[in-house]
Write a protein that holds these residues in place. Sequence first.
Motif, mmCIF file in Angstrom:
data_model
loop_
_atom_site.group_PDB
_atom_site.id
_atom_site.type_symbol
_atom_site.label_atom_id
_atom_site.label_comp_id
_atom_site.label_asym_id
_atom_site.label_seq_id
_atom_site.Cartn_x
_atom_site.Cartn_y
_atom_site.Cartn_z
ATOM 1 N N LYS A 114 58.595 40.658 58.686
ATOM 2 C CA LYS A 114 58.359 39.369 58.036
ATOM 3 C C LYS A 114 56.868 39.061 57.997
ATOM 4 N N ASP A 115 56.164 39.335 59.084
ATOM 5 C CA ASP A 115 54.718 39.114 59.125
ATOM 6 C C ASP A 115 53.986 40.014 58.122
ATOM 7 N N LEU A 116 54.414 41.284 58.024
ATOM 8 C CA LEU A 116 53.795 42.193 57.060
ATOM 9 C C LEU A 116 53.968 41.676 55.634
ATOM 10 N N GLU A 117 55.158 41.233 55.297
ATOM 11 C CA GLU A 117 55.424 40.705 53.960
ATOM 12 C C GLU A 117 54.580 39.469 53.679
ATOM 13 N N LYS A 118 54.475 38.598 54.666
ATOM 14 C CA LYS A 118 53.684 37.377 54.516
ATOM 15 C C LYS A 118 52.210 37.723 54.264
ATOM 16 N N HIS A 119 51.677 38.661 55.041
ATOM 17 C CA HIS A 119 50.265 39.015 54.903
ATOM 18 C C HIS A 119 49.997 39.814 53.623
ATOM 19 N N ARG A 120 50.972 40.588 53.179
ATOM 20 C CA ARG A 120 50.827 41.263 51.881
ATOM 21 C C ARG A 120 50.732 40.232 50.755
ATOM 22 N N ALA A 121 51.542 39.201 50.832
ATOM 23 C CA ALA A 121 51.505 38.138 49.818
ATOM 24 C C ALA A 121 50.158 37.418 49.859
ATOM 25 N N TYR A 122 49.629 37.154 51.065
ATOM 26 C CA TYR A 122 48.311 36.527 51.195
ATOM 27 C C TYR A 122 47.240 37.403 50.540
ATOM 28 N N ALA A 123 47.275 38.702 50.853
ATOM 29 C CA ALA A 123 46.281 39.628 50.315
ATOM 30 C C ALA A 123 46.366 39.703 48.798
ATOM 31 N N LYS A 124 47.581 39.762 48.286
ATOM 32 C CA LYS A 124 47.771 39.856 46.838
ATOM 33 C C LYS A 124 47.196 38.629 46.139
ATOM 34 N N SER A 125 47.459 37.456 46.674
ATOM 35 C CA SER A 125 46.947 36.244 46.037
ATOM 36 C C SER A 125 45.437 36.101 46.229
ATOM 37 N N THR A 126 44.910 36.613 47.332
ATOM 38 C CA THR A 126 43.478 36.539 47.585
ATOM 39 C C THR A 126 42.692 37.386 46.592
ATOM 40 N N PHE A 127 43.190 38.566 46.295
ATOM 41 C CA PHE A 127 42.451 39.490 45.455
ATOM 42 C C PHE A 127 42.859 39.452 43.992
ATOM 43 N N LYS A 128 43.751 38.545 43.646
ATOM 44 C CA LYS A 128 44.169 38.398 42.262
ATOM 45 C C LYS A 128 43.004 37.799 41.478
ATOM 46 N N LYS A 129 42.598 38.495 40.458
ATOM 47 C CA LYS A 129 41.476 38.027 39.643
ATOM 48 C C LYS A 129 42.043 37.492 38.336
ATOM 49 N N ASP A 130 42.277 36.187 38.308
ATOM 50 C CA ASP A 130 42.920 35.599 37.143
ATOM 51 C C ASP A 130 42.063 34.555 36.443
ATOM 52 N N LYS A 131 40.821 34.414 36.835
ATOM 53 C CA LYS A 131 39.931 33.439 36.208
ATOM 54 C C LYS A 131 38.675 34.148 35.715
ATOM 55 N N ARG A 132 38.198 33.690 34.570
ATOM 56 C CA ARG A 132 36.962 34.227 34.000
ATOM 57 C C ARG A 132 35.890 33.153 34.056
ATOM 58 N N ILE A 133 34.652 33.594 34.228
ATOM 59 C CA ILE A 133 33.527 32.680 34.116
ATOM 60 C C ILE A 133 32.456 33.355 33.267
ATOM 61 N N ASN A 134 31.639 32.558 32.644
ATOM 62 C CA ASN A 134 30.479 33.056 31.916
ATOM 63 C C ASN A 134 29.244 32.481 32.587
ATOM 64 N N VAL A 135 28.310 33.339 32.908
ATOM 65 C CA VAL A 135 27.092 32.915 33.586
ATOM 66 C C VAL A 135 25.910 33.528 32.856
ATOM 67 N N ARG A 136 24.923 32.729 32.589
ATOM 68 C CA ARG A 136 23.706 33.249 31.975
ATOM 69 C C ARG A 136 22.693 33.516 33.074
ATOM 70 N N ILE A 137 22.160 34.749 33.079
ATOM 71 C CA ILE A 137 21.139 35.120 34.055
ATOM 72 C C ILE A 137 20.011 35.825 33.317
ATOM 73 N N SER A 138 18.903 35.950 34.001
ATOM 74 C CA SER A 138 17.754 36.611 33.368
ATOM 75 C C SER A 138 18.049 38.098 33.186
ATOM 76 N N GLU A 139 17.393 38.678 32.204
ATOM 77 C CA GLU A 139 17.569 40.107 31.948
ATOM 78 C C GLU A 139 17.117 40.920 33.166
#
Length: 98
Positions: A32-57
């Motif tokens: 049960k603990d392994l499943e819980k921590h796998r779910a935490y890890a999955k949600s932590t590393f899920k990249k579902d948002k985009r941002i646009n940032v302007r920086i110098s060349e």
Amino acid sequence: MSQTNSNLDPEEAELLDAFERGQLKRPFNRQKDLEKHRAYAKSTFKKDKRINVRISERDFNQIQKIASEEGMPYQTLVSSILHKYVEGRFIDKKSVQQ
């Protein structure tokens, strides 16, 4: 405290020391603990948002150079830097050395 690996942060070193002294115990419901921590890890590393940032060349070129030296895409490097910053784990090595 163990000197097995000097690259450990204080928390990791403490855990290793406790392990070597036999003070760590298995969780009551390991699966049960392994499943819980796998779910935490999955949600932590899920990249579902985009941002646009302007920086110098100049900064962009430096980021690409560092990412290439590390063998990763520059977007992954930027994401890693931002993640470490928001987690309070970003360390500016130049300011630490002074």
